[in-house]
Design an enzyme around this catalytic site. Structure first.
Site: not given
Ligand SMILES: NC(=O)c1ccc[n+]([C@@H]2O[C@H](COP(=O)([O-])OP(=O)(O)OC[C@H]3O[C@@H](n4cnc5c(N)ncnc54)[C@H](OP(=O)(O)O)[C@@H]3O)[C@@H](O)[C@H]2O)c1
Length: 285
Positions: A40, A63, A104, A128, A153
């Site tokens: 992205i 992200a 977030t 972040y 979370w």
């Molecule tokens: N996890 C939490 O606790 C939490 C809490 C609040 C909000 N959020 C938000 O919720 C959303 C989903 O989080 P999640 O837990 O599903 O995160 P995740 O499991 O870390 O997934 C994020 C994905 O984004 C991909 N990514 C990274 N850089 C990229 C790029 N330049 N272009 C395209 N894809 C890319 C990663 O791919 P690679 O693995 O190949 O790098 C990964 O598959 C995010 O926006 C996060 O900020 C998460």
């Protein structure tokens, strides 16, 4: 049929969306793109994807999510969380696609002691949170049709998350210390995935910022305790203060989200966090 692009297609939330998508076989068509299929942060690649795709919606789950890592990888975190989100906003605006962007609770500084509404002032504490906040601001200034869904979370049976870490520590260790002075709400990513698809199914047109987490409030200590209790794991769990466990990134001490707006808009009840934790624990087994 509505065409939906899901970015970050291998992440935990995207994989939950994939599971939830099976409920809409005749109404929604999904294209999941992993980071290697669609970066992205690459504006040319983003335009090409949208030009070819004819998407009605884009759900951006991509992200940089390593909260502590972002303090070192500042440029990378901004490239993905700010400029990547901006690229998608430009493409969505150009191709008349509705952008559903995930943000977030870390956009807040945690100084409140009542749940944060969508109207409350933001003030991110670390890289972040500030990179995610700049992503939100770019989207709001570029897009006409966007939903920014702030959540907190996240955990699920997919990827790396607190539930899976605690289950592993519980198997390996006899004693564990977890902070009790950071308060928020655990959110089962499967519940969030279903809610994201409701925005599409219901053709919601009240664009803007929404908060979604599971119901209730917990500290990380409470979350860990519930994980061990629900999964029948016996471990000596010690509550500690954050200053006893220094981390590179500062975190909000209170980041409970007020969900009144999303409940009213989608006419939904939200599951209590411990009930969803039971469901996720069963799914993991
Ligand atoms: N996890 C939490 O606790 C939490 C809490 C609040 C909000 N959020 C938000 O919720 C959303 C989903 O989080 P999640 O837990 O599903 O995160 P995740 O499991 O870390 O997934 C994020 C994905 O984004 C991909 N990514 C990274 N850089 C990229 C790029 N330049 N272009 C395209 N894809 C890319 C990663 O791919 P690679 O693995 O190949 O790098 C990964 O598959 C995010 O926006 C996060 O900020 C998460």
């Amino acid at each position: 049929m509505l065409n939906i692009l899901v970015t970050g297609g291998n992440g935990q939330l995207a994989r939950c969306i994939k599971d939830a998508s099976s409920k809409y076989p005749n109404a929604l068509t999904f294209s999941f793109r992993s980071s290697s299929e669609l970066n992205i942060a690459d504006i040319a690649a983003v335009h090409k994807e949208f030009e070819m795709g004819g998407y009605h919606y884009c759900i951006n789950t991509a992200a940089y999510t390593n909260v502590d890592g972002a303090e070192q990888d500042t440029e990378l975190a901004h490239m993905i969380n700010h400029r990547g989100a901006k690229n998608l906003a430009i493409a969505c605006d150009t191709y008349n696609t509705v952008l559903i962007h995930i943000s977030t609770d870390f956009v807040f500084d945690g100084t409140q002691n009542v749940p944060y509404t969508e109207m409350d002032p933001t003030n991110a504490l670390g890289t972040y949170g500030s990179s995610k906040l700049m992503g939100e601001q770019a989207i709001a200034s570029i897009c006409k049709k966007y939903f920014i869904i702030r959540t907190s979370w996240l955990y699920s049976e997919y990827g790396s998350n607190f539930l899976k870490s605690m289950l592993q520590y519980g198997r390996e260790r006899e004693e564990l210390s977890v902070v009790f002075d950071q308060i928020g709400t655990p959110t089962y990513a499967m519940d969030l995935a279903e809610v994201l698809l409701l925005f599409i199914q219901d053709k919601v047109a009240d664009y803007g910022v929404y908060h979604y987490s599971n119901e209730g409030v917990a500290s990380w200590y409470d979350f860990a305790k519930a994980i061990f209790d629900i999964n029948g794991i016996s471990v000596q769990l010690n509550p500690i203060r954050s200053d006893a466990y220094p981390r590179p990134a500062k975190r909000p001490s209170y980041s409970v989200l007020d969900k009144t707006k999303i409940k009213k808009t989608l006419q939904i009840d939200i599951p209590y966090w411990q009930d969803s934790l039971i469901k996720a624990s069963k799914a993991l087994k």
